[in-house]
Design an enzyme around this catalytic site. Sequence first.
Site, PDB file in Angstrom:
ATOM      1  N   HIS B 231      53.958   6.905  41.962  1.00 12.75           N
ATOM      2  CA  HIS B 231      53.211   7.436  41.482  1.00 12.75           C
ATOM      3  C   HIS B 231      53.253   8.929  39.991  1.00 12.75           C
ATOM      4  O   HIS B 231      52.696   8.323  39.862  1.00 12.75           O
ATOM      5  CB  HIS B 231      53.347   9.369  42.620  1.00 12.75           C
ATOM      6  CG  HIS B 231      52.323  10.143  41.810  1.00 12.75           C
ATOM      7  ND1 HIS B 231      51.241  10.413  42.657  1.00 12.75           N
ATOM      8  CD2 HIS B 231      52.391  11.292  41.138  1.00 12.75           C
ATOM      9  CE1 HIS B 231      50.871  11.543  41.685  1.00 12.75           C
ATOM     10  NE2 HIS B 231      51.553  12.361  40.577  1.00 12.75           N
ATOM     11  N   GLU B 232      54.303   8.326  39.594  1.00 13.16           N
ATOM     12  CA  GLU B 232      54.541   8.599  38.215  1.00 13.16           C
ATOM     13  C   GLU B 232      54.576   7.744  37.107  1.00 13.16           C
ATOM     14  O   GLU B 232      54.489   7.551  36.507  1.00 13.16           O
ATOM     15  CB  GLU B 232      56.757   9.819  38.526  1.00 13.16           C
ATOM     16  CG  GLU B 232      56.751   9.993  39.065  1.00 13.16           C
ATOM     17  CD  GLU B 232      56.372  11.086  38.743  1.00 13.16           C
ATOM     18  OE1 GLU B 232      55.752  11.452  37.455  1.00 13.16           O
ATOM     19  OE2 GLU B 232      56.193  12.330  39.567  1.00 13.16           O
ATOM     20  N   HIS B 235      51.154   7.842  37.069  1.00 11.18           N
ATOM     21  CA  HIS B 235      51.091   8.514  35.395  1.00 11.18           C
ATOM     22  C   HIS B 235      51.186   7.498  33.997  1.00 11.18           C
ATOM     23  O   HIS B 235      50.480   8.438  33.258  1.00 11.18           O
ATOM     24  CB  HIS B 235      51.938   9.681  35.706  1.00 11.18           C
ATOM     25  CG  HIS B 235      51.571  11.098  36.706  1.00 11.18           C
ATOM     26  ND1 HIS B 235      50.038  11.473  36.224  1.00 11.18           N
ATOM     27  CD2 HIS B 235      52.083  11.573  37.333  1.00 11.18           C
ATOM     28  CE1 HIS B 235      50.274  12.553  37.627  1.00 11.18           C
ATOM     29  NE2 HIS B 235      51.169  12.514  38.295  1.00 11.18           N
ATOM     30  N   GLU B 285      45.690  14.085  39.117  1.00 14.21           N
ATOM     31  CA  GLU B 285      46.838  12.769  40.065  1.00 14.21           C
ATOM     32  C   GLU B 285      46.372  12.156  40.950  1.00 14.21           C
ATOM     33  O   GLU B 285      47.281  11.766  41.778  1.00 14.21           O
ATOM     34  CB  GLU B 285      47.046  14.584  40.420  1.00 14.21           C
ATOM     35  CG  GLU B 285      48.058  15.537  40.642  1.00 14.21           C
ATOM     36  CD  GLU B 285      49.658  15.040  40.041  1.00 14.21           C
ATOM     37  OE1 GLU B 285      49.736  14.234  40.383  1.00 14.21           O
ATOM     38  OE2 GLU B 285      49.991  15.779  38.587  1.00 14.21           O
TER      39      GLU B 285
END
Lengths: 429, 374
Positions: B231-232, B235, B285
């Site tokens: 997930h990071e 980003h 997100e």
Amino acid sequence: MAIERLEPGWRGGPDASGGGTRLRVGFDARPGLTWLLIKNFLLTIVTLGFYRFWARVRVRRYFWSSLRLADEPLEYTGTGLELFIGFLIAVAVIAPFGIAYVVLKRISLGNPFATGALSAAYFAFLLIFVQLVSFRARRYRLSRTAWRGIGARQTGSAWRYVGIFLLTGLLTVVTLGICAPWNSIACQRYKIANTWFGDSRFSVEAKAKDLLPAWLAVLALLVLPAAVAIGLNHAFFSAAAHVQGQAHPVARVPHPGAFLLFLVTIFAGIPVLIAYWVAQFRYLASRTRLGETRFHSAARGGPVAGRVILVGLALVAIFIVLAGGLAGVVAIAMKGGAAGVTASTATAVQKAAAIKSLALVILPAVIGFYVLIVMITQIIAYRFLRLGVLRHLATTLEIENFAAVEQVVQSSTPRQRFGIADSFEFGAF
Amino acid sequence: MIGQSWAARYSDGRSAASRPATAQLDETGLTVLDENGPPRTKWPLEEIRLIEKPGAAAEIRLGRAESSERLTLLDRAALPLLQRQCPFLRRAIYRGMGRQRVAFWSGAALAGLAFLFFVGVPFLARHSSQWMSPRLEADLGRRVATAVIRITARPGKDQKRECTAPAGQAALAKLAAPLIAQLHLRNKPRLRVVNSPIVNAVALPGGQILLFRGLLDFAEDPNEIAGVLAHELGHVALDHPTTVMVERGATAFLIGLVVGDVFGISAIGAIGTAALSASYSREAESAADAEAVTLMEGAGYDLAPFAAFFARLEAKQGDGELPIGFLRSHPPDAERARLIAAAPAGGGQALDMRGWRSLKAICGRAHAASDSEQ
């Protein structure tokens, strides 16, 4: 009538200077300023700062009307809405530059050269902007000033003013501050010579070199002790290094005499600079004319500097007392609350509750401390500093041949017809 | 009382002279007469204004609406009568500017600011990472990471702020390698573990990714950590950290400007700490979640534990025991669990048992027991 308020005996009697009538500027500060400042402050907080324009108008009205010529007050006719819109326009002008700066600064973070160049560019922008806005704000304030219904105003170009400021400022920098009087006199001269009362224009015959001796004395008073202190310190270190037989002495404690000299220079420097500022005011006032009218100022640096120092000391004392009170409240709350937090028998829920109640005491105490400090500083700054300085400058100002002022005719340029710039002067805040 | 007259001084608004006069009030207005002479002018009642609050002064200063004429009554006793007779005594003497001009100029200024806020700032923020050289971005990330670590780390006795046990780092690198291999990034991601009880992870500019010890303690399966990392990384791949930092700075500057910090000095000082409170929009997100699913599948990692992770996280947040964390502003956990669970099942473990134990112990002895008590 003005004639009745003459003070014979000033500089050679009524007829010595040919004009005849002389008048001392009156000052009448009515009660209620403190309450007005408190009200303004509270309303500004409640409105998240937006009331400050209306607050400023009320304070200005008070200050303007405390100045009296022939027992009639100056009038301030500006409105909060004008200031607010002037502010919005100014923000809309600054914002793109500011945002570009903030963004570029983040992008260039870590590159010292780019960051330095960027900061220098932004500083230059702000420098120009502040001068531009200060000139235009003065124009707005004058356009909202009247006496006996006759309005004042300012002409001239703000860009030209900035040009004068930058050129003479550069001269000051190049000469290491020696030419500072050329900077201030040139700027003041441009402002005064573009000031009007009704159809009558002010003029000023000021030469920077007249102020040069006084300024050099100020510089000597400030620079020489500092130079001596640095010299003392240097000698002290070399001696220490020599004794210890090494280049870098172990203890780099400043020479006690040098340290004392530094402190004296800093604390003596403030009153000296203020005294110089008052001397410049006196000089400029005495060189200013409005048609056949002349001015004479007997303002003295001592009372003004004394007031600044007194107000500064009072603020420090108040700060210490309030900070002590805050520390006391926090200490008592911590002592009571800490027992609840650290008690080994307490459950997690009880501990959380203890922390919460602790925050409920400390947070309001800190906020209250901050609000009180800001409010007291503002009240003291206006009530005791600005008002006091204004009173001194006004009551020591004499107008020679006042009869000519009473003959001034309203300007043919009607009020609020000077173009958009005038009604909500960009930067009118 | 009507018909009363007072001694006065009058200025006609054309010159600054003031002459003695007499003022007479009747039902229609205030008549100004030269001293013992003929009437000069008459002010209608509704045009009479007070110039200043009378206070304790012995005189009453009057003006005429929209005019420069001034009249000073030398008798204070006139005030009650004036207050009774003149309907607009306390109004401002000048009406001020016209409504159209107010509307036009305030509208223009506000429109300019709104354009800057809604178009200018987002545009700059979106493109700022492309204008930055990778080296500068990496440098920016390092600075921000140092600030974040300093503020958030709560090391125990004899512990460092950053956890660097070699076995744990090796395990983390092994877990992350298949995820990173799928991405083309300007800067090689730098994974760091912060000794802090916060249950969270954060991506910073220049590929800096911080995992907080609380997250490792809370995780029960290596694939949960792999999911958070993915997930990071999502980003990072989408340039979110730099975008949000620039956006924050510019927004803080604008708000400071309007509230009264005219030169934005307070905003300029807040460079490092802005990343701390950085929260992404829901769209950002969701985009990172989608990226995470792709990365996990590409790496052959089983997504099921990651989906369960959110359910457990929500339960923990329900207790109110979670330290203030970055995950708060993320989409609702149940919704995300659904999104991730919708992905095809299957895949392997991100780490073997030994690697997982090394990763859990990267900060030294296990903290799980002491933290759950907080």
